[in-house]
Design a protein around this motif. Structure first.
Motif, PDB file in Angstrom:
ATOM      1  N   LEU A   1       0.816  -1.221   0.000  1.00 10.91           N
ATOM      2  CA  LEU A   1       0.000   0.000   0.000  1.00 10.91           C
ATOM      3  C   LEU A   1       0.845   1.263   0.000  1.00 10.91           C
ATOM      4  O   LEU A   1       0.346   2.350  -0.280  1.00 10.91           O
ATOM      5  N   ASP A   2       2.128   1.121   0.335  1.00 11.96           N
ATOM      6  CA  ASP A   2       3.025   2.278   0.309  1.00 11.96           C
ATOM      7  C   ASP A   2       3.528   2.586  -1.094  1.00 11.96           C
ATOM      8  O   ASP A   2       4.117   3.649  -1.324  1.00 11.96           O
ATOM      9  N   LEU A   3       3.304   1.654  -2.024  1.00 16.31           N
ATOM     10  CA  LEU A   3       3.736   1.879  -3.400  1.00 16.31           C
ATOM     11  C   LEU A   3       2.819   2.898  -4.073  1.00 16.31           C
ATOM     12  O   LEU A   3       1.596   2.857  -3.906  1.00 16.31           O
ATOM     13  N   LYS A   4       3.410   3.783  -4.843  1.00 21.92           N
ATOM     14  CA  LYS A   4       2.651   4.840  -5.505  1.00 21.92           C
ATOM     15  C   LYS A   4       1.563   4.265  -6.409  1.00 21.92           C
ATOM     16  O   LYS A   4       0.446   4.784  -6.468  1.00 21.92           O
ATOM     17  N   SER A   5       1.884   3.173  -7.120  1.00 16.27           N
ATOM     18  CA  SER A   5       0.916   2.601  -8.066  1.00 16.27           C
ATOM     19  C   SER A   5      -0.317   2.069  -7.346  1.00 16.27           C
ATOM     20  O   SER A   5      -1.441   2.222  -7.835  1.00 16.27           O
ATOM     21  N   PHE A   6      -0.145   1.463  -6.166  1.00 18.14           N
ATOM     22  CA  PHE A   6      -1.290   0.938  -5.415  1.00 18.14           C
ATOM     23  C   PHE A   6      -2.172   2.083  -4.929  1.00 18.14           C
ATOM     24  O   PHE A   6      -3.407   1.998  -4.990  1.00 18.14           O
ATOM     25  N   TYR A   7      -1.539   3.139  -4.444  1.00 20.02           N
ATOM     26  CA  TYR A   7      -2.323   4.295  -3.992  1.00 20.02           C
ATOM     27  C   TYR A   7      -3.087   4.911  -5.160  1.00 20.02           C
ATOM     28  O   TYR A   7      -4.287   5.234  -5.040  1.00 20.02           O
ATOM     29  N   SER A   8      -2.424   5.065  -6.304  1.00 24.96           N
ATOM     30  CA  SER A   8      -3.066   5.675  -7.479  1.00 24.96           C
ATOM     31  C   SER A   8      -4.254   4.841  -7.952  1.00 24.96           C
ATOM     32  O   SER A   8      -5.304   5.393  -8.303  1.00 24.96           O
ATOM     33  N   VAL A   9      -4.083   3.523  -7.965  1.00 26.37           N
ATOM     34  CA  VAL A   9      -5.178   2.652  -8.422  1.00 26.37           C
ATOM     35  C   VAL A   9      -6.392   2.805  -7.517  1.00 26.37           C
ATOM     36  O   VAL A   9      -7.524   2.949  -7.994  1.00 26.37           O
ATOM     37  N   THR A  10      -6.185   2.771  -6.210  1.00 30.11           N
ATOM     38  CA  THR A  10      -7.331   2.853  -5.300  1.00 30.11           C
ATOM     39  C   THR A  10      -8.019   4.214  -5.384  1.00 30.11           C
ATOM     40  O   THR A  10      -9.255   4.294  -5.309  1.00 30.11           O
ATOM     41  N   GLN A  11      -7.249   5.277  -5.575  1.00 33.25           N
ATOM     42  CA  GLN A  11      -7.865   6.599  -5.708  1.00 33.25           C
ATOM     43  C   GLN A  11      -8.614   6.735  -7.037  1.00 33.25           C
ATOM     44  O   GLN A  11      -9.699   7.322  -7.096  1.00 33.25           O
ATOM     45  N   ASN A  12      -8.040   6.181  -8.108  1.00 29.19           N
ATOM     46  CA  ASN A  12      -8.731   6.211  -9.405  1.00 29.19           C
ATOM     47  C   ASN A  12      -9.980   5.350  -9.375  1.00 29.19           C
ATOM     48  O   ASN A  12     -11.006   5.702  -9.976  1.00 29.19           O
ATOM     49  N   LEU A  13      -9.902   4.214  -8.680  1.00 30.67           N
ATOM     50  CA  LEU A  13     -11.081   3.353  -8.549  1.00 30.67           C
ATOM     51  C   LEU A  13     -12.166   4.065  -7.749  1.00 30.67           C
ATOM     52  O   LEU A  13     -13.357   3.975  -8.075  1.00 30.67           O
ATOM     53  N   ARG A  14     -11.753   4.796  -6.727  1.00 31.68           N
ATOM     54  CA  ARG A  14     -12.727   5.572  -5.947  1.00 31.68           C
ATOM     55  C   ARG A  14     -13.447   6.575  -6.845  1.00 31.68           C
ATOM     56  O   ARG A  14     -14.675   6.752  -6.747  1.00 31.68           O
ATOM     57  N   ARG A  15     -12.700   7.226  -7.724  1.00 33.77           N
ATOM     58  CA  ARG A  15     -13.321   8.192  -8.634  1.00 33.77           C
ATOM     59  C   ARG A  15     -14.312   7.505  -9.583  1.00 33.77           C
ATOM     60  O   ARG A  15     -15.347   8.081  -9.919  1.00 33.77           O
TER      61      ARG A  15
END
Length: 589
Positions: free
Chosen positions: A347-361
């Motif tokens: 979860l500290d990886l940038k790609s994992f954070y970006s995916v979850t935020q994009n999925l939220r959108r």
């Protein structure tokens, strides 16, 4: 207008003139005479002249100048089509290939926007013949030709539905199929030299140009198209051919997908290259095209970790085709990962954070219902794959950043499920039963705006929070074993319920007054329908991102009435929670 004798005299002069002595006026005159023959419909006579053995030196020197006019007649499907095709074929075999290629690239660059596919389809077979005649610099010429062709094809709309592909109104599907045939001999050349000690720099360059072609094709049109295994549409078949070509030229897929930063050759713009690789990952891992050629040495977690970059790229788009591919790739990448196995470090990886935020959108902002539904499914699958610590961290992150009551209520449901699971024998853990659980409950039992919280917009979260609190109080045995944890939970609960009661009281008073004003307004309008009276109703209330004041009076009435019912439900839950608390306390006493 010249008569027949004058034309014969000019032709005879050309026959007697050395090539180096031909002047620009001769080329222009040759083109003028050729165009005149075409305009007069004398295709047979023109073909006879071009094929005449006595004229081959003339044709070799100046034939290129009538290539474009001949091609225009083919595109227009003019009378004498067979003669025009035969004339072009003869020119491609007789004229110098470099001159022919320059001429053809000019034709491609200046294509009429209304005849892109027709021109390309007419030109491709002859273009292939010309390129195959080249001895030196073939790779660069193949590359520039493919680039020019794809640049023009990118101007065509990509058919998305099955009906659009079948109709192929703009000819993109036919051109894609023709491009596959066009590249075949060059792919065969690479296959023959691959691994051969005698392979030259030219051979390696041809391989790179074909790789560029494949990557551009993946980005456009394939990334934009709806590709389904069961449809076997023209663009699906083109996708298969592109993947087969990558295998044929021995391009290692892991290197392209997972280790592309190590490549020395820059294939295209970095963002475009990432989009192309995202489509490649989709075709490989979702549609399983050429999956048998992919090494089985990589772990499922490693593949997921690498694919997250592409999933994030796709989910950041607003295009339906991109979002569909991103959700499908995310689902497939998670599928083989064991439940409760993904560590918190990911979860500290940038790609994992970006995916979850994009999925939220996608879940909150996407207007397409089936995408939101698919997004919610993969959202839950992702949660299931996280271990307990990772779930805890992810839930905290989403509660802090989502700013959406629907997302927050969904997270709270998952918190309840994890609390319930932790109560079962052998599943106890600190993240959902011990000290760390309090940090979650602090975020759950929270009204960020205090007494000014809009309970109508926050309804989903508040109701789910109360249900979770009720459940926790009923199943309180384990929590009570840790006195500090239990006392902190009670403190949070008391503060939350106290503030919530105040908030309900203020909201009920406000909505009751608005409902009363609405009813009075409707009565006045019923008495005097012709009287113009501006409405002052509920200007600041918003439901599902729509202002209540923009709704009809009937809908406004329903919304306000529903809000009051919701406040009653909240209050009844608060009462039940207090009853449970009192019952538990009496038992202990």
């Amino acid at each position: 207008m010249m008569n027949e004798d004058q034309v014969k005299e000019i032709i005879q002069r050309w026959r007697n003139t050395q090539e180096d002595d031909l002047k620009p006026e001769d080329y222009q005159q040759f083109k003028t005479l050729g165009c005149a023959s075409l305009s007069e419909g004398e295709s047979q006579q023109l073909l006879k002249f071009i094929q005449d053995e006595k004229n081959q030196v003339i044709v070799k020197s100046m034939g290129c100048v009538i290539l474009a006019p001949l091609l225009n007649e083919v595109v227009k499907k003019a009378k004498g089509l067979d003669q025009y095709q035969a004339a072009i074929t003869h020119l491609t075999r007789t004229c110098r290939p470099n001159e022919l290629l320059d001429c053809m690239l000019e034709i491609i660059e200046g294509i009429d926007p209304g005849a892109i596919s027709e021109t390309i389809l007419a030109l491709l077979p002859h273009l292939q013949s010309v390129l195959l005649r080249l001895d030196e610099g073939k790779a660069a010429c193949v590359g520039s030709t493919l680039s020019a062709l794809q640049k023009q094809l990118s101007r065509l709309p990509v058919p998305y539905t099955e009906q659009q592909e079948e109709a192929d109104e703009y000819g993109l599907c036919r051109c894609s199929a023709a491009l596959t045939v066009f590249t075949e001999p060059f792919v065969e050349e690479v296959k023959r030299t691959d691994g051969n000690c005698a392979a030259t720099a030219e051979d390696e360059e041809l391989k790179i140009e074909l790789l560029k072609f494949c990557m551009r094709s993946l980005r456009e049109p394939l990334l934009e198209a709806e590709l389904k295994h069961d449809r076997r549409s023209p663009l699906w078949l083109f996708a298969v051919e592109i993947m087969v070509t990558l295998s044929a030229i021995k391009e290692p897929l892991p290197e392209l997908l997972f280790f592309s930063s190590l490549r020395k050759n820059i294939l295209m713009d970095n963002n475009q290259f990432k989009e192309a690789r995202a489509c490649l990952a989709y075709l490989l891992f979702v549609q399983l095209i050429t999956i048998d050629n992919f090494p089985a040495v990589f772990s499922h977690v490693f593949i997921l970790q690498c694919n997250m970059e592409y999933i994030s790229q796709l989910l950041s788009s607003k295009k339906e085709s991109h979002l569909l591919k991103g959700l499908a790739l995310f689902t497939k990448s998670l599928e083989r990962v064991q439940d409760n196995s993904l560590p918190v470090s990911l979860l500290d990886l940038k790609s994992f954070y970006s995916v979850t935020q994009n999925l939220r959108r996608v879940l909150t902002d996407c207007p397409i219902q089936h995408l939101r539904e698919s997004g919610l499914q993969v959202f839950q699958v992702f949660i299931n794959k996280l271990d307990a610590e990772a779930k805890h961290k992810f839930f905290r992150c989403m509660l802090k950043t989502s700013n959406h009551a629907g997302i927050e209520s969904y997270i709270i449901k998952n918190i309840r499920n994890q609390f319930e699971l932790s109560m079962k024998w052998g599943n106890a853990n600190e993240w959902f039963l011990g000290t760390e659980f309090i940090s979650l409950m602090t975020l759950v039992l929270c009204l960020p705006q205090g007494a000014q919280t809009d309970l109508l917009s926050s309804m989903d979260k508040v109701m789910e929070s109360l249900n979770l609190l009720r459940y926790v109080l009923i199943r309180d045995e384990e929590l009570r074993t840790n006195e500090d944890v239990w006392e902190e939970l009670c403190r949070i609960k008391e503060e939350y319920l106290k503030m919530l009661r105040v908030c309900i009281s203020i909201s009920r008073a406000y909505y009751s007054s608005e409902l009363k004003a609405l009813r009075e307004d409707q009565k006045l309008k019923a008495k005097a329908r012709d009287a113009a009276r501006p409405t002052k109703l509920v200007k600041s209330i918003t439901v599902r991102k729509e202002k209540v004041s923009n709704m009809s009076p009937e809908v406004q009435h329903q919304v306000l009435q529903s809000a009051l019912v919701t406040f009653d439900l909240m209050e009844s839950l608060i009462v039940r929670i207090e009853e449970i608390t009192e019952e538990k306390q009496n038992k202990l006493n």
